[in-house]
Design a protein around this motif. Structure first.
Motif, PDB file in Angstrom:
ATOM      1  N   ARG A   1       0.792  -1.112  -0.075  1.00 36.17           N
ATOM      2  CA  ARG A   1      -0.040   0.094   0.001  1.00 36.17           C
ATOM      3  C   ARG A   1       0.835   1.242  -0.097  1.00 36.17           C
ATOM      4  O   ARG A   1       1.315   1.546   1.351  1.00 36.17           O
ATOM      5  CB  ARG A   1      -0.755  -0.112   1.193  1.00 36.17           C
TER       6      ARG A   1
ATOM      7  N   ASP B   1      -2.368   4.240  -2.856  1.00 31.71           N
ATOM      8  CA  ASP B   1      -3.468   3.559  -2.317  1.00 31.71           C
ATOM      9  C   ASP B   1      -4.384   4.407  -1.226  1.00 31.71           C
ATOM     10  O   ASP B   1      -5.457   4.601  -1.429  1.00 31.71           O
ATOM     11  CB  ASP B   1      -3.091   2.250  -1.660  1.00 31.71           C
TER      12      ASP B   1
ATOM     13  N   ARG C   1      -6.421  -3.413  -6.765  1.00 29.94           N
ATOM     14  CA  ARG C   1      -5.480  -3.309  -5.640  1.00 29.94           C
ATOM     15  C   ARG C   1      -6.154  -4.353  -4.755  1.00 29.94           C
ATOM     16  O   ARG C   1      -5.125  -5.170  -4.328  1.00 29.94           O
ATOM     17  CB  ARG C   1      -6.084  -1.844  -4.936  1.00 29.94           C
TER      18      ARG C   1
ATOM     19  N   ASP D   1       2.250   0.612 -11.795  1.00 27.54           N
ATOM     20  CA  ASP D   1       1.260   0.323 -11.142  1.00 27.54           C
ATOM     21  C   ASP D   1      -0.164   0.809 -11.797  1.00 27.54           C
ATOM     22  O   ASP D   1      -1.158   0.064 -11.643  1.00 27.54           O
ATOM     23  CB  ASP D   1       1.318   0.527  -9.751  1.00 27.54           C
TER      24      ASP D   1
END
Lengths: 329, 268
Positions: A39, A43, B190, B240
């Motif tokens: 994370r 995030d 995620r 990402d």
């Protein structure tokens, strides 16, 4: 709601580490276990972005107008009642109808006082209410398992469907002559007629409720691994609750009507003294004020049961599921 | 952009075709609804590796939802086999299909209950899962108090509650507005990274497929066959954040769309 976004943002840095958990392990994990690389700042960006969008989109649940609802639901009907009584009194004062055909509001109130002080009105109300409530409860206890059975077993549903619909259309007062022949002038006659009136309504309400369960709910249940019993008790029954409640409400209305019809026709014997009996006796004595008292009492009990029993349950059910209710607007 | 059009036969990078490492193994699957009815799926063979994110795209009538339902065990194949070694798969539909009489947390708890989680573990576990989709604060709200995107995230948490290795998603974001959908793409990727699930994602949105998938499988329509496959993941390994607006996604999406149009023209 508007307060929520800043609060959420503020607690983000503290919690961002603890969120990364290995979901395949069925245990809490400490922050230390969580791979910190999972994370990143991205995030927590995503989190605050999402929280912002959530608070923008979520329904505004603020509703501070309850006094208005009370005003609307109590004051307006009371005002209408006053208007009706005034109109009635005006008609009597202006047109001078025969008092044995159209009583004045005062006559009816006087008659009410007489019946009340003699204790006959209370006796009639209690007797009828007891029969109505017991009959309704028995009807619900019989109709609920039967309805569930019909809803889940297709063959039975096909076989019984037309009969149930037919019974619901048949006025249950039509059963009174047969019931008198079978059970005589006893309470059993009243109960039989009540059951024949209420059971088809409740069964039909339950069937409609089950029919309206979205098929997707059942598929979700299957996907989640629900067996047949679990599917029924955890998904179908709660989903069908609004329809079932509608059936119960109609079942009560049918119970009450059927009971009055039965009481008017079935007098004498071991039958107790109910509101229908009072109505019939007043007619025989040509006591129009007494007839009015009985009719108004029957009406009042119907309204009171609706307001005190069904309306609150319905409102709670509707509110908890976010269903709009016509009566509240 | 090193996306390679591989055709139906070539096993994608790192996947043993039909080997033990497959999370979903489909062999020579054919489906028709009536004995003489039209063929919906024709000789589909597809192997999806453990932990892979695979997107199935195709025009209407390509049987992608049917394929998903068969993998989920909601429908039976007419011939051929579908093997999901980890057991049943979790499924997410286009509608969140949350139960309106239960709060967000209770919806997730119901899934836990049906999955056999002991009662004392359900509530904390449900809160954990809701936190994973960033909805810990909404745990006690009813579905009707949540926005469409929030509901779909609760549905995702509920699907994850089943603790199945394979997650099947049937156009789960199709009914959402573009802004919400974009966010949910980030969210899903995620969650996928954090949980290591195998995801089979069905969509008619080519960009969405390229944005999300490691592999994009194009199905032809009537009958549904595997027309082509693209390996997307390798092009984005470092970054990402593969964004739906990025030129790489665009380029591949255009290529796939062209292919898709060729398939559609054949139905004319």
């Amino acid at each position: 709601m508007p307060l929520e976004a800043p609060v959420t943002t503020a607690r983000l840095p503290a919690s961002s580490g603890s969120v990364a958990r290995d979901l395949r392990k069925d245990a809490y994990r400490d922050d230390a276990d969580a791979p910190s690389s999972v994370r990143g700042p991205l995030d927590s960006d995503l989190r605050s972005l999402e929280s912002g969008l959530d608070s923008l989109q979520a329904e505004n649940t603020w509703s501070g107008r309850s006094w208005r609802r009370v005003l609307g639901s109590v004051l307006l009907p009371v005002a209408l009642l006053v208007v009706l009584v005034v109109a009635w009194q005006l008609y009597v004062t202006v047109a001078h109808p025969r008092p044995d055909i159209v009583p004045s509001p005062g006559d009816v109130v006087g008659s009410f006082g007489q019946l009340w002080s003699a204790g006959r009105l209370q006796q009639a109300v209690l007797t009828s209410l007891e029969r109505g409530v017991i009959g309704f409860l028995v009807a619900a206890a019989v109709a609920t398992p039967f309805g569930l059975l019909l809803a889940e077993v297709r063959v039975l549903r096909r076989a019984f469907g037309p009969l149930i619909t037919g019974l619901q259309v048949l006025p249950s007062v039509a059963w009174v002559p047969a019931a008198i022949l079978w059970f005589g002038l006893t309470d059993a006659t009243a109960y039989f007629v009540v059951l024949m009136g209420a059971i088809p309504s409740i069964v039909n309400g339950l069937l409609n409720g089950v029919d309206q369960v979205p098929p997707l709910f059942r598929r979700v249940g299957t996907v989640l691994g629900a067996g047949r019993m679990q599917q029924g008790t955890l998904i179908v029954l709660p989903a069908a609750l609004p329809g079932y409640l509608g059936g119960l409400k109609q079942g009560w209305a049918f119970s009450w009507r059927s009971l009055m019809a039965a009481e008017i026709i079935t007098t004498g014997g071991t039958m107790g003294f109910g509101l229908g009996t009072l109505l019939d006796q007043s007619r025989q004595l040509a006591d129009i004020s007494g007839v009015f008292v009985a009719i108004l009492s029957i009406l009042a009990i119907g309204i009171v049961v609706e307001l005190l029993v069904f309306a609150p349950i319905e409102r709670r059910l509707a509110r908890s599921r976010g269903l709009a209710r016509g009566g509240e607007r | 952009m090193s996306a390679v059009s591989t055709g139906a036969g070539t096993p994608p990078r790192g996947h043993a075709a039909g080997g033990e490492s497959a999370a979903v193994d489909i062999r020579a699957l054919t489906k028709r609804y009536a004995a003489r009815g039209p063929v919906v799926l024709d000789d589909v063979s597809l192997s999806i590796a453990k932990g892979e994110f695979a997107c199935l795209v195709g025009a209407s009538g390509c049987g992608k939802s049917t394929l998903l339902n068969i993998i989920a065990g909601l429908e039976a194949p007419t011939s051929g086999t579908v093997d999901v070694p980890s057991g049943r798969a979790a499924v997410m539909f286009q509608e969140p299909a949350l139960f309106p009489w239960l709060s967000a947390s209770r919806n997730v708890e119901l899934a836990l209950k049906l999955a056999g989680t002991p009662k004392s573990r359900r509530r904390p576990r449900a809160l954990e899962l809701l936190d994973l989709v960033n909805l810990a604060d909404a745990a006690d709200r009813r579905p009707h108090e949540l926005s469409g995107g929030m509901r779909q995230r609760v549905a995702l948490a509920r699907a994850l509650a089943q603790d199945r290795d394979v997650l099947l998603m049937d156009e789960p974001f199709a009914a959402l507005d573009a802004i919400t959908r974009d966010l949910l793409h980030d969210e899903l990727v995620r969650v996928w990274r954090e949980t290591g699930r195998t995801i089979v994602f069905v969509t008619h949105n080519v960009r969405e497929a390229v944005r999300l998938g490691e592999r994009v499988v194009l199905l032809s329509s009537r009958p549904g066959r595997i027309a082509a496959q693209w390996q997307v993941g390798s092009a984005f390994d470092d970054a990402d954040d593969r964004r739906i607006e990025s030129p790489e996604v665009s380029r591949l999406a255009i290529e796939i769309t062209d292919h898709l149009r060729t398939e559609i023209r054949r139905a004319a």
